[in-house]
Write an enzyme that holds these catalytic residues in place. Structure first.
Site, PDB file in Angstrom:
ATOM      1  N   LYS A 109     -18.429  -1.354  15.809  1.00 33.32           N
ATOM      2  CA  LYS A 109     -18.517  -1.128  14.369  1.00 33.32           C
ATOM      3  C   LYS A 109     -18.082  -2.421  13.677  1.00 33.32           C
ATOM      4  O   LYS A 109     -16.942  -2.858  13.797  1.00 33.32           O
ATOM      5  CB  LYS A 109     -17.628   0.026  13.923  1.00 33.32           C
ATOM      6  N   GLY A 170      -9.706   4.438   2.433  1.00 28.96           N
ATOM      7  CA  GLY A 170      -8.415   5.082   2.279  1.00 28.96           C
ATOM      8  C   GLY A 170      -8.126   5.644   0.907  1.00 28.96           C
ATOM      9  O   GLY A 170      -7.043   6.180   0.664  1.00 28.96           O
ATOM     10  N   ALA A 196     -15.710   5.659   4.828  1.00 30.94           N
ATOM     11  CA  ALA A 196     -14.684   5.291   3.838  1.00 30.94           C
ATOM     12  C   ALA A 196     -14.796   6.122   2.567  1.00 30.94           C
ATOM     13  O   ALA A 196     -15.886   6.336   2.030  1.00 30.94           O
ATOM     14  CB  ALA A 196     -14.742   3.811   3.477  1.00 30.94           C
ATOM     15  N   ASN A 218     -10.738   8.284   8.824  1.00 31.22           N
ATOM     16  CA  ASN A 218      -9.456   8.129   9.483  1.00 31.22           C
ATOM     17  C   ASN A 218      -8.314   8.611   8.578  1.00 31.22           C
ATOM     18  O   ASN A 218      -7.644   9.592   8.855  1.00 31.22           O
ATOM     19  CB  ASN A 218      -9.249   6.669   9.883  1.00 31.22           C
ATOM     20  N   THR A 219      -8.150   7.928   7.421  1.00 32.26           N
ATOM     21  CA  THR A 219      -7.027   8.240   6.543  1.00 32.26           C
ATOM     22  C   THR A 219      -7.021   9.690   6.090  1.00 32.26           C
ATOM     23  O   THR A 219      -5.958  10.314   5.979  1.00 32.26           O
ATOM     24  CB  THR A 219      -7.036   7.313   5.318  1.00 32.26           C
TER      25      THR A 219
END
Length: 267
Positions: A109, A170, A196, A218-219
Site C-alpha cells: 500500500k 484519523g 481514511a 485503523n483509527t
C-alpha cells in the site's frame, strides 16, 4: 467506464488476482498492545492487514516482539504500507525493505504524505513512487485524494487498487465528498477502496452503499473505547452496506409513496 454491476449474487473481492471474502481491511497501529491487536483483527474478519513498516517490528528488531506473532502471514495477507513517508524516495525504499523482510512479498500500500497537519497525500510524489514500484514488479494499492482524474491516472499506470480518502486520516469525519467517491467507483475497473476518515459503522456502510469494493480503516477501530467490539461492528457494517448496494436502494422522492396503496382494495 466500469462494468461493475448490482448482481444479486456477490462475487469475491479480487486484488492482484487473489480472491478475498472480506471487504474490510484493517490496520495494526494505535492498539494498547499486541493482544488487543490480535483480538480486534480477528473480530473484524479482515483477511488483508496493513502494517506500517517504519513503525512496526516485523523482524527488523529481533530482540523485540514481532507483530507477525499475532498477525501470522499464513493466516492473513500482510499489506506493508509506507505510512510516514513524505518523499517518493522514502516510500520506494520502504517498499523494498518490506519485500526483503517478507521474503519477496510484492503487494504494497503506497502512501506519500504532503502535509503533517492534514496528512493529505502528495499526489506528485505518489505518482513518481508508483511508477518506480510498478517498474520493479510491485503490486501497488495506492492511497490518494478523491480526484477522479488522478484516480484514473493511477489505474492507467497499473496500480492494482485505488484508495481515495473519505476525509483526513484519523479524523473520523466520514464520507465528506460522496459524489467524488461515486464518480471514481463508476469510472474505474480496478477495485476502489475508501481509505481514511471512517469514524463509525455507518460511515463504512455508506462507503459500501456507494459501490466501493472495500474499506480500509485503523483509527476508527483502534481508537474506539472498545476496539474489539467496534471491529465486530465494522465487519457487520461493511457486509450490510455491500448487500444494500447489491439489492439496489429505492430512489429518493420528495413526496410520500404509501406502502399499502388504496387502489385495488376490497372496501
Amino acid at each position: 467506464m466500469s462494468n461493475k454491476s448490482h448482481s444479486p449474487a456477490d462475487a469475491p473481492l479480487v486484488i492482484a488476482g487473489v480472491e478475498y471474502r472480506s471487504r474490510l481491511l484493517v490496520g495494526t497501529g494505535k492498539y494498547r498492545d499486541l493482544e488487543e491487536t490480535r483480538e480486534a483483527t480477528e473480530a473484524s474478519g479482515a483477511e488483508i492487514v496493513t502494517v506500517a513498516i517504519r513503525r512496526s517490528n516485523i523482524g527488523q528488531n529481533p530482540d523485540e516482539p514481532s507483530l507477525l506473532e499475532v498477525i501470522p502471514p499464513d493466516r492473513y495477507t500482510i499489506l506493508p504500507n509506507t505510512a510516514g513517508c513524505y518523499t517518493a524516495e522514502d516510500a520506494v525504499r520502504t517498499c523494498r525493505l518490506a519485500r526483503e523482510l517478507l521474503d519477496g512479498h510484492d503487494l504494497v500500500k503506497l502512501e506519500v504524505l504532503g502535509d503533517e497537519k492534514t496528512l493529505f497525500p502528495d499526489v506528485l510524489q505518489t505518482l513518481e513512487a508508483a511508477e518506480t514500484l510498478i517498474k520493479e514488479g510491485f503490486k501497488v494499492m495506492v492511497y490518494t485524494n478523491d480526484d477522479l482524474i488522478i484516480a484514473k491516472r493511477f489505474e492507467q499506470m497499473g496500480c492494482v487498487a485505488v484508495m481515495p480518502l473519505a476525509a483526513p486520516i484519523g479524523s473520523g469525519l466520514g464520507i465528506r465528498n460522496p459524489y467524488n467517491i461515486l464518480s471514481i467507483v463508476e469510472e474505474l475497473e480496478v477495485p476502489v477502496l475508501v481509505d481514511a476518515g471512517v469514524g463509525t459503522a455507518s460511515d463504512a456502510a455508506v462507503a459500501m452503499e456507494l459501490g466501493c469494493d472495500g474499506v480500509l480503516m485503523n483509527t476508527a477501530i483502534a481508537g474506539a473505547q472498545q476496539p474489539v467490539l467496534m471491529a465486530s461492528a465494522m465487519k457487520k457494517a461493511v457486509e450490510a452496506g455491500r448487500q444494500a448496494w447489491l439489492a439496489g436502494r429505492i430512489p429518493r422522492k420528495r413526496f410520500a409513496s404509501a406502502s399499502s396503496p388504496l387502489s385495488g382494495t376490497f372496501f
